[in-house]
Design a protein around this motif. Structure first.
Motif, PDB file in Angstrom:
ATOM      1  N   VAL A 204       9.575 -11.920  26.008  1.00  0.00           N
ATOM      2  CA  VAL A 204       8.217 -11.967  25.465  1.00  0.00           C
ATOM      3  C   VAL A 204       8.254 -12.302  23.980  1.00  0.00           C
ATOM      4  O   VAL A 204       7.455 -13.111  23.497  1.00  0.00           O
ATOM      5  CB  VAL A 204       7.485 -10.624  25.721  1.00  0.00           C
ATOM      6  N   GLN A 205       9.199 -11.716  23.241  1.00  0.00           N
ATOM      7  CA  GLN A 205       9.311 -12.011  21.820  1.00  0.00           C
ATOM      8  C   GLN A 205       9.723 -13.464  21.586  1.00  0.00           C
ATOM      9  O   GLN A 205       9.214 -14.121  20.679  1.00  0.00           O
ATOM     10  CB  GLN A 205      10.307 -11.057  21.157  1.00  0.00           C
TER      11      GLN A 205
ATOM     12  N   GLU B 101       9.164 -16.043  23.625  1.00  0.00           N
ATOM     13  CA  GLU B 101       8.022 -16.906  23.955  1.00  0.00           C
ATOM     14  C   GLU B 101       6.978 -16.874  22.854  1.00  0.00           C
ATOM     15  O   GLU B 101       6.384 -17.907  22.518  1.00  0.00           O
ATOM     16  CB  GLU B 101       7.409 -16.470  25.287  1.00  0.00           C
ATOM     17  N   SER B 102       6.761 -15.706  22.270  1.00  0.00           N
ATOM     18  CA  SER B 102       5.802 -15.587  21.182  1.00  0.00           C
ATOM     19  C   SER B 102       6.251 -16.402  19.977  1.00  0.00           C
ATOM     20  O   SER B 102       5.446 -17.107  19.356  1.00  0.00           O
ATOM     21  CB  SER B 102       5.651 -14.113  20.796  1.00  0.00           C
TER      22      SER B 102
ATOM     23  N   LEU C 171       5.786 -20.119  20.715  1.00  0.00           N
ATOM     24  CA  LEU C 171       4.376 -20.500  20.663  1.00  0.00           C
ATOM     25  C   LEU C 171       3.895 -20.546  19.215  1.00  0.00           C
ATOM     26  O   LEU C 171       3.147 -21.459  18.831  1.00  0.00           O
ATOM     27  CB  LEU C 171       3.540 -19.521  21.482  1.00  0.00           C
ATOM     28  N   GLN C 172       4.337 -19.611  18.410  1.00  0.00           N
ATOM     29  CA  GLN C 172       3.974 -19.590  16.996  1.00  0.00           C
ATOM     30  C   GLN C 172       4.518 -20.832  16.290  1.00  0.00           C
ATOM     31  O   GLN C 172       3.814 -21.472  15.507  1.00  0.00           O
ATOM     32  CB  GLN C 172       4.508 -18.327  16.343  1.00  0.00           C
TER      33      GLN C 172
ATOM     34  N   ARG D 219      -4.206 -18.207  21.768  1.00  0.00           N
ATOM     35  CA  ARG D 219      -3.000 -17.973  22.576  1.00  0.00           C
ATOM     36  C   ARG D 219      -1.862 -17.425  21.726  1.00  0.00           C
ATOM     37  O   ARG D 219      -1.106 -16.550  22.153  1.00  0.00           O
ATOM     38  CB  ARG D 219      -2.554 -19.268  23.253  1.00  0.00           C
TER      39      ARG D 219
ATOM     40  N   ALA E 216      -0.171 -13.747  22.281  1.00  0.00           N
ATOM     41  CA  ALA E 216       1.271 -13.660  22.506  1.00  0.00           C
ATOM     42  C   ALA E 216       1.937 -12.761  21.474  1.00  0.00           C
ATOM     43  O   ALA E 216       2.819 -11.958  21.803  1.00  0.00           O
ATOM     44  CB  ALA E 216       1.899 -15.054  22.469  1.00  0.00           C
TER      45      ALA E 216
ATOM     46  N   GLN F 171       1.074  -9.165  22.415  1.00  0.00           N
ATOM     47  CA  GLN F 171       1.868  -8.732  23.569  1.00  0.00           C
ATOM     48  C   GLN F 171       3.296  -8.411  23.141  1.00  0.00           C
ATOM     49  O   GLN F 171       3.881  -7.407  23.572  1.00  0.00           O
ATOM     50  CB  GLN F 171       1.886  -9.819  24.643  1.00  0.00           C
ATOM     51  N   SER F 172       3.851  -9.237  22.300  1.00  0.00           N
ATOM     52  CA  SER F 172       5.202  -9.007  21.795  1.00  0.00           C
ATOM     53  C   SER F 172       5.268  -7.704  21.007  1.00  0.00           C
ATOM     54  O   SER F 172       6.198  -6.921  21.159  1.00  0.00           O
ATOM     55  CB  SER F 172       5.609 -10.187  20.910  1.00  0.00           C
TER      56      SER F 172
END
Length: 123
Positions: free
Chosen positions: A67-68, A70-71, A74-75, A89, A93, A96-97
Motif C-alpha cells: 500500500v505504501q 502504491e501510494s 501514485l504520488q 486518488r 492513497a 490509506q497508507s
C-alpha cells in the motif's frame, strides 16, 4: 474518532478473511478452538494447514508495504503530470497508507506490551 476505529477494525477483519484463503468460509470460532486443529496445525474438518501467527503477520506487513509503495508511485505519477493520477486518488492513497502504517505500529506496540506483561509475570 469512533469512525476511524471502526474503519481500521473492518480493514483488519477484511485482511484476516483474505489471509485465511480456503478457510474463509469457516466460522470465526473454529480458528481459535483448539479442538478444531490437530497438534500439527492442520484443520481436522478440511485437512488444510491453518496459517500461523508469523505467516499472518508477514502477510499484513507485506500488505502495508504494498500500500505504501502504491501510494508513493501514485504520488510520483501526479508530480510528473500523469492525467490518470488525479489529486483525489493521490490523497486517498496517502491516507490509506497512513492508516495502514498506524495500525501496524499499534499492533507492534500491543505485541511488545503483551510480551513485557508475560515476562513480568511471577512464576
Amino acid at each position: 474518532m469512533t469512525d476511524a476505529i471502526s474503519s481500521i477494525l473492518s480493514q483488519i477483519r477484511a485482511h484476516e478473511m483474505r489471509a485465511r484463503g480456503p478457510l474463509a468460509d469457516a466460522p470465526a470460532g473454529t480458528a481459535i478452538n483448539p479442538q478444531a486443529l490437530r497438534p500439527d496445525g492442520v484443520d481436522r474438518a478440511t485437512g488444510v494447514q491453518a496459517p500461523g501467527f508469523s505467516q499472518t503477520l508477514n502477510n499484513a506487513l507485506d500488505n502495508v508495504s504494498r500500500v505504501q509503495h502504491e501510494s508513493a508511485e501514485l504520488q510520483k505519477a501526479f508530480e510528473m503530470g500523469d492525467p490518470r493520477a488525479d489529486l483525489a486518488r493521490v490523497m486517498v492513497a496517502m491516507q490509506q497508507s497512513s492508516v495502514a502504517f498506524k495500525a501496524t505500529a499499534e499492533v507492534r506496540n500491543r505485541l511488545v506490551q503483551s510480551y513485557q506483561d508475560v515476562m513480568n509475570m511471577p512464576i
